[in-house]
Structures are given as C-alpha cells and as structure tokens.
Design an enzyme around this catalytic site. Structure first.
Site, PDB file in Angstrom:
ATOM      1  N   HIS A   1       0.847  -1.195   0.000  1.00  0.00           N
ATOM      2  CA  HIS A   1       0.000   0.000   0.000  1.00  0.00           C
ATOM      3  C   HIS A   1       0.881   1.243   0.000  1.00  0.00           C
ATOM      4  CE1 HIS A   1      -3.088   2.898   1.183  1.00  0.00           C
ATOM      5  NE2 HIS A   1      -3.902   2.039   0.574  1.00  0.00           N
TER       6      HIS A   1
ATOM      7  N   GLU B   1      -7.910  -4.842  -1.271  1.00  0.00           N
ATOM      8  CA  GLU B   1      -8.376  -5.529  -2.475  1.00  0.00           C
ATOM      9  C   GLU B   1      -8.403  -7.047  -2.341  1.00  0.00           C
ATOM     10  OE1 GLU B   1      -9.569  -3.453  -4.368  1.00  0.00           O
ATOM     11  OE2 GLU B   1      -8.174  -1.992  -5.212  1.00  0.00           O
TER      12      GLU B   1
HETATM   13  C1  COA Z   1      -0.352  -0.250  -3.895  1.00  0.00           C
HETATM   14  C2  COA Z   1       0.995  -0.021  -4.583  1.00  0.00           C
HETATM   15  C3  COA Z   1       0.732   0.556  -5.986  1.00  0.00           C
HETATM   16  C4  COA Z   1       1.794   0.994  -3.767  1.00  0.00           C
HETATM   17  O1  COA Z   1       2.931   1.277  -4.512  1.00  0.00           O
HETATM   18  P1  COA Z   1       4.166   2.060  -3.885  1.00  0.00           P
HETATM   19  O2  COA Z   1       3.682   3.206  -3.084  1.00  0.00           O
HETATM   20  O3  COA Z   1       5.102   2.345  -5.003  1.00  0.00           O
HETATM   21  O4  COA Z   1       4.724   0.968  -2.922  1.00  0.00           O
HETATM   22  P2  COA Z   1       6.004   0.985  -2.054  1.00  0.00           P
HETATM   23  O5  COA Z   1       6.722   2.289  -2.210  1.00  0.00           O
HETATM   24  O6  COA Z   1       5.605   0.556  -0.711  1.00  0.00           O
HETATM   25  O7  COA Z   1       6.878  -0.161  -2.754  1.00  0.00           O
HETATM   26  C5  COA Z   1       8.070  -0.520  -2.148  1.00  0.00           C
HETATM   27  C6  COA Z   1       8.662  -1.742  -2.787  1.00  0.00           C
HETATM   28  O8  COA Z   1       7.811  -2.859  -2.611  1.00  0.00           O
HETATM   29  C7  COA Z   1       7.487  -3.439  -3.872  1.00  0.00           C
HETATM   30  N1  COA Z   1       6.088  -3.829  -3.844  1.00  0.00           N
HETATM   31  C8  COA Z   1       5.062  -3.055  -3.428  1.00  0.00           C
HETATM   32  N2  COA Z   1       3.914  -3.748  -3.542  1.00  0.00           N
HETATM   33  C9  COA Z   1       4.254  -4.963  -4.012  1.00  0.00           C
HETATM   34  C10 COA Z   1       3.502  -6.096  -4.332  1.00  0.00           C
HETATM   35  N3  COA Z   1       2.177  -6.100  -4.203  1.00  0.00           N
HETATM   36  N4  COA Z   1       4.145  -7.178  -4.809  1.00  0.00           N
HETATM   37  C11 COA Z   1       5.490  -7.191  -4.949  1.00  0.00           C
HETATM   38  N5  COA Z   1       6.257  -6.121  -4.652  1.00  0.00           N
HETATM   39  C12 COA Z   1       5.636  -5.027  -4.200  1.00  0.00           C
HETATM   40  C13 COA Z   1       7.730  -2.347  -4.876  1.00  0.00           C
HETATM   41  O9  COA Z   1       8.007  -2.900  -6.147  1.00  0.00           O
HETATM   42  C14 COA Z   1       8.911  -1.658  -4.276  1.00  0.00           C
HETATM   43  O10 COA Z   1      10.046  -2.466  -4.549  1.00  0.00           O
HETATM   44  P3  COA Z   1      11.499  -1.813  -4.778  1.00  0.00           P
HETATM   45  O11 COA Z   1      11.737  -0.937  -3.572  1.00  0.00           O
HETATM   46  O12 COA Z   1      12.384  -2.996  -4.890  1.00  0.00           O
HETATM   47  O13 COA Z   1      11.362  -1.006  -6.035  1.00  0.00           O
HETATM   48  C15 COA Z   1       1.786  -1.343  -4.650  1.00  0.00           C
HETATM   49  O14 COA Z   1       1.960  -1.862  -3.359  1.00  0.00           O
HETATM   50  C16 COA Z   1       1.159  -2.352  -5.573  1.00  0.00           C
HETATM   51  O15 COA Z   1       1.388  -2.296  -6.781  1.00  0.00           O
HETATM   52  N6  COA Z   1       0.376  -3.327  -5.029  1.00  0.00           N
HETATM   53  C17 COA Z   1      -0.291  -4.275  -5.875  1.00  0.00           C
HETATM   54  C18 COA Z   1      -1.548  -3.659  -6.501  1.00  0.00           C
HETATM   55  C19 COA Z   1      -2.646  -3.498  -5.504  1.00  0.00           C
HETATM   56  O16 COA Z   1      -2.941  -4.381  -4.713  1.00  0.00           O
HETATM   57  N7  COA Z   1      -3.281  -2.321  -5.566  1.00  0.00           N
HETATM   58  C20 COA Z   1      -4.374  -1.980  -4.684  1.00  0.00           C
HETATM   59  C21 COA Z   1      -3.924  -0.960  -3.679  1.00  0.00           C
HETATM   60  S1  COA Z   1      -5.158  -0.650  -2.453  1.00  0.00           S
END
Ligand code: COA
Length: 381
Positions: free
Chosen positions: A265, A318
C-alpha cells in the site's frame, strides 16, 4: 532560474490540500470519515447514512435519512437519451471495459452540468447526488446488457447495498450478503488523496463541472495499481491453486518484477484495517474460498517479507474485497465497478469540497531533456 522545491516521486507524503472529509494514518493502520472511524461506521451504519455524513458533515436523524433516501431514489433513473445508447456502450469493449462504459454514460448525463466556477452550491450538490445515485444503475445495466439479460430497475424500498445486488443479479440478497456488501461499500467510500480522488480534485480545481471531475477519477480507476486489483487478486488465487504452491509462485512473480495484487500500500505500513474487517466478514460467511485465501495471505506476507525485506508489505483492501464479493455472488468482472459504486460518493464529496476553493492545482515539472535552447535545424530536403 526560479527557486522550486523538488517533490518526492508520486508526491509521497506531500500535503497538497486541506480537507474536512477524512484522513489515513498509515503507520497506525487507522482511517476516518469526518471525525468517525471509518471501520466503526461500516460496522454500525448504512451506506446511505455515511453518504449523508460525507455530503453534509452530519449523520442523519431518521427524518433526514428518509428524505435523503428519497432524493437518491429520484435520481436513479437512467435518462432516456442515455438508456437509448446503453447497448452500444455495453458492446464497445471487453468485460473489463464496464468502467469505460460508466465514464461514457456519465459524460452524457453531465453534458448539461454547469462549470463549478460560479455555479451555486445547491446546483453543484444536486449534480453530485445525480452522478453518485445513477452510477450503480448504469453499471448494473451495462453488465446485464453485456451478458444478455434484461435490465433490472432499482427499487426504492431496498437499501443501497441490497439494491446493488438486486440490480446485478435480479434476486433479492440474503441479509448476510446485504450486510457484507454494506460494510464493504461504507469502508471504501473514501481514503485520502489516492490517485482517483486527487485526479477528481485537480479537475475540479479548474472550476470544471462535477461530471468531468468524476470521469477523470474513473480513468485512474481502470489501472491495476489503484482500483483494478480485486479481480486480479482472485485470479491469482485461482492461478496458485493450492497453499503449497504459494512460496514458489511469489518467488517467481517477484523475480520477474511483478506485483502481487492485493498486497502493499502507498500509505499503510501495517495491515490495512479494511483488509482486517473484510477478512472477518469473509470468515463469517464461510466456505472453502475464504479458508484458502487466509492460508495464501499468510504465505504471501511471509514471502514478501523475505524477498522484499524492509518494505513492510501487508495485505491491502483488495485481497479480501475480491473474496467477499465472490462469496456474495458478484461476478468477477464487476468487482472494480462495485468499488466505483462506493468511491463515487467519496469522489463527489471531494469535488464539492474542492469546488469551494478558488486555487487551481498547478505544480511544476523538472525538465530533463537535452540542453536548451537548441537551434531549430533547417528542414531537410
Ligand atoms: C499499492 C501499490 C501501488 C503501492 O505502490 P508504492 O507506493 O510504489 O509501494 P512501495 O513504495 O511501498 O513499494 C516498495 C517496494 O515494494 C514493492 N512492492 C510493493 N507492492 C508490491 C507487491 N504487491 N508485490 C510485490 N512487490 C511489491 C515495490 O516494487 C517496491 O520495490 P522496490 O523498492 O524494490 O522497487 C503497490 O503496493 C502495488 O502495486 N500493489 C499491488 C496492486 C494493488 O494491490 N493495488 C491496490 C492498492 S489498495
């Protein structure tokens, strides 16, 4: 050169507006609508009551609720000129295109709405209620037309949650399913300055009409990183098949740079409180799907901690939203549209708040192209 601040990527942790609508406390795993815990509202109040709260700042008394429900019911008819083109809109795309269909229909409905700049508050509120009230019947009609069924008209005697299930399936839901969907709808009405809400407010900040702001928000919702995760999370459960395959599956996903839908998130660094509530709802409803989901969740959280150390990746709304919707008989292609049914109330409340502010959003971008000014080359022969 002007002195400017360089904001972090994605504007992470940057405050860009004041709001009285609510907030998300990422490290505490808490969020609220107005002054109330959103989870407590979901457990104790109906969708219509919280809608009233978002629009007026107060939970309604019984008389106000009856008036508000009548106001919503009066705005749920799809105008004839829009109903006439619904089959064309429904046929325009694949299953996932229902949100694009909603965007098109709302665009037509809002064609006569005035710009918010200079419009009176009563007109804007009326436009906002129209957009939020007509959204569920449009989405349900698009689904039913696309799947070859007759459109089911909304019923004023049903709650918003029951009405949504009724219009989708043509069957009155059980009290358990109505309650589960009511809680889901309430808890997802609003959630800080996420991508769709921010988009709606940016459009509104230009003094644009309410429908344009909501169409912009719907656009962001079609992406998998924001609104489009619950059906993909369930697809992932199908793909995994059995708990013993989870670690291997997560490892392969992360190694290839894929995200696991339903986890991580932008704001929460703890378990998403909505995930916790929805897991409980799913467990109350029971069945093999929720048992499998709980097993998969534990494995995925553990595997993400191992493969992405220090990132604090937990289950988000989700993952269990998809499970609960499936348990309540909502077709998978309608998971994200169901999210839109609730979030449109948040978007419209946010647009009304933004419309009272006269400052347009206008950040800067840092130019990173070739040095300027480069001489314009003569035209080649
Ligand atoms: C929600 C989301 C877009 C937030 O993105 P964000 O703010 O960029 O997330 P973060 O900054 O916490 O990410 C940090 C790291 O964790 C990784 N990461 C975050 N969510 C991840 C996931 N669901 N699966 C695998 N890796 C994930 C990112 O790739 C990043 O890796 P890096 O530092 O090696 O580049 C992201 O967690 C995501 O894509 N989740 C899956 C989609 C989803 O469930 N969306 C609904 C949200 S309510």
């Amino acid at each position: 050169m002007r002195e400017s601040l360089l904001a972090p990527p994605g504007l992470k942790d940057v405050i860009v507006a004041d709001t009285e609508l609510g907030d998300v406390h990422g490290s505490a795993g808490f969020y609220h609508f107005r002054q109330y815990s959103a989870i407590e509202l979901a457990e104790k109040r109906t969708f219509e009551e919280v809608w009233h709260l978002m629009f007026t700042g107060r939970l309604p008394d019984p008389g106000e609720l009856a008036t508000f429900r009548a106001e919503i019911a009066a705005r749920q008819s799809i105008p004839p000129e829009v109903a006439a083109v619904m089959p064309v809109i429904a046929a325009a795309g694949p299953e996932r295109a229902t949100l694009a269909g909603l965007r098109t229909a709302l665009s037509l409905i809002g064609a006569g709405f005035p710009a918010s700049w200079g419009a009176d508050g009563a007109t804007l509120r009326e436009n906002a209620i129209t957009i939020a009230a007509v959204t569920p019947p449009i989405l349900a009609a698009l689904y039913r037309i696309r799947t070859g069924h007759d459109v089911v008209e909304p019923r004023a005697d049903l709650s918003a949650a029951a009405n949504w299930l009724w219009m989708l399936t043509g069957t009155e839901p059980t009290p358990e399913h109505e309650e589960a969907i009511n809680r889901y709808l309430v808890c997802t009405i609003d959630h800080g300055f996420n991508a769709s809400t921010f988009t709606a407010r940016v459009v509104a900040s230009a003094g644009a009409d309410v429908a344009s702001a909501i169409c912009g928000a719907i656009g962001t919702f079609t992406g998998p990183l924001h609104g489009g995760a619950p059906d993909r999370a369930l697809d992932a459960l199908d793909e995994i098949g059995s708990p013993d395959r989870v670690r291997e599956w997560v490892r392969a996903k992360v190694a290839s740079g894929d995200r696991i839908m339903g986890f991580g998130h932008a704001v929460y660094r703890t378990e998403d409180p909505r995930a916790r509530m929805l897991r409980g709802i799913g467990q109350n409803l029971g069945g093999p799907l929720i048992d499998f989901a709980v097993q998969v969740e534990a494995e995925v959280v553990q595997a993400l901690a191992e493969f992405k150390p220090g990132r604090d990746l937990h289950t988000n709304v989700e993952f269990y939203a998809g499970v609960v919707m499936e348990q309540c008989g909502i077709p998978r292609s309608m998971f994200t549209p169901t999210f839109a049914v609730s979030r449109v109330v948040g978007w419209t409340a946010q647009v009304l708040e933004q419309s009272a502010d006269t400052k347009i959003f206008r950040p800067l971008a840092r130019y990173v192209g070739p040095p300027v000014p480069a001489p314009v080359p003569p035209r080649g022969r």
